[in-house]
Design a protein around this motif. Structure first.
Motif, PDB file in Angstrom:
ATOM      1  N   VAL A  28       0.840  -1.211   0.000  1.00  0.00           N
ATOM      2  CA  VAL A  28       0.000   0.000   0.000  1.00  0.00           C
ATOM      3  C   VAL A  28       0.872   1.258   0.000  1.00  0.00           C
ATOM      4  N   ASN A  29       1.890   1.257   0.839  1.00  0.00           N
ATOM      5  CA  ASN A  29       2.715   2.451   0.966  1.00  0.00           C
ATOM      6  C   ASN A  29       3.452   2.791  -0.327  1.00  0.00           C
ATOM      7  N   THR A  31       2.705   1.822  -3.385  1.00  0.00           N
ATOM      8  CA  THR A  31       1.753   2.180  -4.442  1.00  0.00           C
ATOM      9  C   THR A  31       1.278   3.624  -4.274  1.00  0.00           C
ATOM     10  N   SER A  32       0.944   3.993  -3.043  1.00  0.00           N
ATOM     11  CA  SER A  32       0.460   5.366  -2.833  1.00  0.00           C
ATOM     12  C   SER A  32       1.561   6.383  -3.100  1.00  0.00           C
ATOM     13  N   PHE A  36       0.275   8.744  -5.741  1.00  0.00           N
ATOM     14  CA  PHE A  36      -0.194   9.993  -5.123  1.00  0.00           C
ATOM     15  C   PHE A  36       0.916  10.850  -4.509  1.00  0.00           C
ATOM     16  N   THR A  40       1.283   6.395   3.038  1.00  0.00           N
ATOM     17  CA  THR A  40      -0.005   6.057   3.650  1.00  0.00           C
ATOM     18  C   THR A  40       0.093   5.006   4.748  1.00  0.00           C
ATOM     19  N   VAL A 109     -10.663   2.043  -3.192  1.00  0.00           N
ATOM     20  CA  VAL A 109      -9.609   2.867  -3.821  1.00  0.00           C
ATOM     21  C   VAL A 109      -9.221   2.271  -5.174  1.00  0.00           C
ATOM     22  N   THR A 124      -7.235  12.808  -5.026  1.00  0.00           N
ATOM     23  CA  THR A 124      -5.988  12.317  -4.427  1.00  0.00           C
ATOM     24  C   THR A 124      -6.060  12.407  -2.911  1.00  0.00           C
ATOM     25  N   VAL A 128      -5.955   9.135  -0.465  1.00  0.00           N
ATOM     26  CA  VAL A 128      -4.852   8.993   0.501  1.00  0.00           C
ATOM     27  C   VAL A 128      -5.439   8.852   1.914  1.00  0.00           C
ATOM     28  N   MET A 131      -6.764   5.367   2.413  1.00  0.00           N
ATOM     29  CA  MET A 131      -5.684   4.388   2.619  1.00  0.00           C
ATOM     30  C   MET A 131      -5.063   4.525   4.002  1.00  0.00           C
TER      31      MET A 131
END
Lengths: 253, 163
Positions: A28-29, A31-32, A36, A40, A109, A124, A128, A131
């Motif tokens: 997750v981190n 990818t964000s 973005f 996250t 998301v 965005t 964020v 997440m």
């Protein structure tokens, strides 16, 4: 992983839970960060940014960052409210429910990003926030059920602990301490899984874009299903053992 | 600390957190967002190195080096950047006109520019207010370092008079 609470957890339980949830947090981190440009799974940086934006007088950005921090906080709050209130009724359900909420957030998301995302700033900010909420839920759950020994998104604390333990292991008496060695193994498993999750997500993202969130959801879904399977197997073994025992008693009488 | 005091502290902190969150949400709706700030025309004022690896104290970027750097970028050599509300960016110079797409990422601190050829570049927004915009980006042309681009907002009236 999810059936046991606090001190009844074994090293294996903590390694399994820590590694799998750290793997998803890493995914997750990263990818964000790619999509973005915002972290996250951790909020340490957000606190620094909040202070920076306030000092610059950028009230809009400061408000956004505060809202993000709050989303992480409320995620932790909700997962623990569920655990505190439902753990005594059904531990497995109480521990799975926060993960189901997390999956819903990540799927939302992924779905929105894949089909509707127009790359506006407000989208965005909301994604964020969602997440961060999901990661707050996960962190709150893992920390709470492992008696604060597993924090899958808090790598500052983890690196600190690894540093402290490494220093302690320079003395023989600490190296021989089984509890410290177990803690060290859990920490290393989390760090390695987090890094691996990040790398895997980075590779998947360049091929599948937002669909990477479906992959993260699958990892979390695996945690829930694996525990369900283990629960069933344990129940089956227990029933078989009871039947065998009863048969034995009947035969002897 | 007795239990009564602890309860009061917990209650007050919780109320402050929730109130802070509500204020934040209201702020994001009421205050001017970076997206709205950036819309309009901006004139390039200067290009200089913010940081270089060579340790050169002369931070000013000459026109020749600027031309070299621009060859590697999608922004080319523009004098006026016109950010339109729909997500288009018109770059205007004496010799060239170009249209790109723009969007913001993070908390409004990253400017993403994309070209028709799918080439994407990211610029760090260091300052953005009603009059001034400062963008940072990394380069390794001539000297490896961070380039600081400063812009001045062209006020509606003066820009209309000019064209």
């Amino acid at each position: 992983m999810l059936r046991k609470f606090s001190n009844s957890r074994t090293l294996k339980d903590n390694i399994q839970l820590g590694a799998l949830s750290a793997f998803s947090a890493g995914m997750v981190n990263v990818t964000s960060l790619i999509i973005f440009f915002a972290f996250t799974s951790n909020v340490t940086g957000h606190y620094a940014i909040l202070a920076e934006e306030i000092s610059k007088g950028n009230w809009y950005q400061a408000s956004v960052v505060f809202a993000w921090i709050f989303m992480f906080f409320i995620g932790n709050f909700i997962s623990n409210i569920i655990i505190i209130n439902f753990n005594h009724k059904n531990a497995y359900a109480a521990h799975s429910a926060p993960l189901i909420i997390e999956i819903i957030c990540l799927l939302a998301v992924g779905y929105y990003g894949h089909f509707y995302y127009r790359e506006t700033l407000s989208e965005t900010e909301i994604m964020v926030g969602t997440m961060l909420f999901a990661m707050g839920i996960q962190n709150g759950l893992t920390a709470s059920i492992s008696n604060f020994s597993v924090k899958t998104t808090h790598l500052t604390g983890l690196t600190t602990d690894v540093g402290i333990l490494t220093a302690m292991f320079t003395k023989k008496k600490y190296r021989q301490n089984k509890q410290l060695r177990s803690k060290f193994n859990v920490l290393l498993a989390i760090a390695a899984a987090y890094l691996a999750g990040g790398i895997v997500a980075g590779v998947i993202y360049y091929e599948a874009k937002f669909l990477v969130f479906f992959a993260v959801s699958a990892v979390i879904g695996f945690i829930i299903l694996y525990e369900y399977y283990k629960l069933k197997v344990t129940k089956y073994i227990r029933i078989k053992r009871t039947i065998k025992l009863r048969k034995g008693i009947l035969e002897t009488t | 600390m007795n239990i009564k005091n602890s309860n009061i502290i917990v209650l007050v902190s919780s109320i402050l957190l929730v109130v802070g969150f509500i204020i934040s949400i209201v702020n994001t709706m009421v205050l001017v967002s970076p997206t709205e700030h950036i819309e309009g025309s901006w004139k390039e004022i200067s290009w200089e190195y913010e940081k270089t690896e060579s340790g050169n104290t002369n931070k000013k970027i000459s026109d020749a080096i600027k031309t070299e750097i621009c060859k590697e970028l999608i922004i080319h050599e523009a004098e006026v950047w016109n950010f339109l509300a729909g997500g288009n960016l018109e770059l205007t110079s004496n010799t060239n006109n170009e249209t790109l797409s723009w969007t913001m990422k993070g908390r409004g601190n990253i400017l993403e520019l994309s070209h028709k050829t799918n080439k994407i570049e990211h610029y760090n927004i260091q300052i953005l207010n009603n009059d001034k915009m400062v963008l940072y980006f990394s380069t390794d042309i001539q000297a490896k370092g961070i380039v600081k681009m400063t812009f001045e907002k062209i006020k509606e009236d003066s820009y209309a008079q000019k064209i």
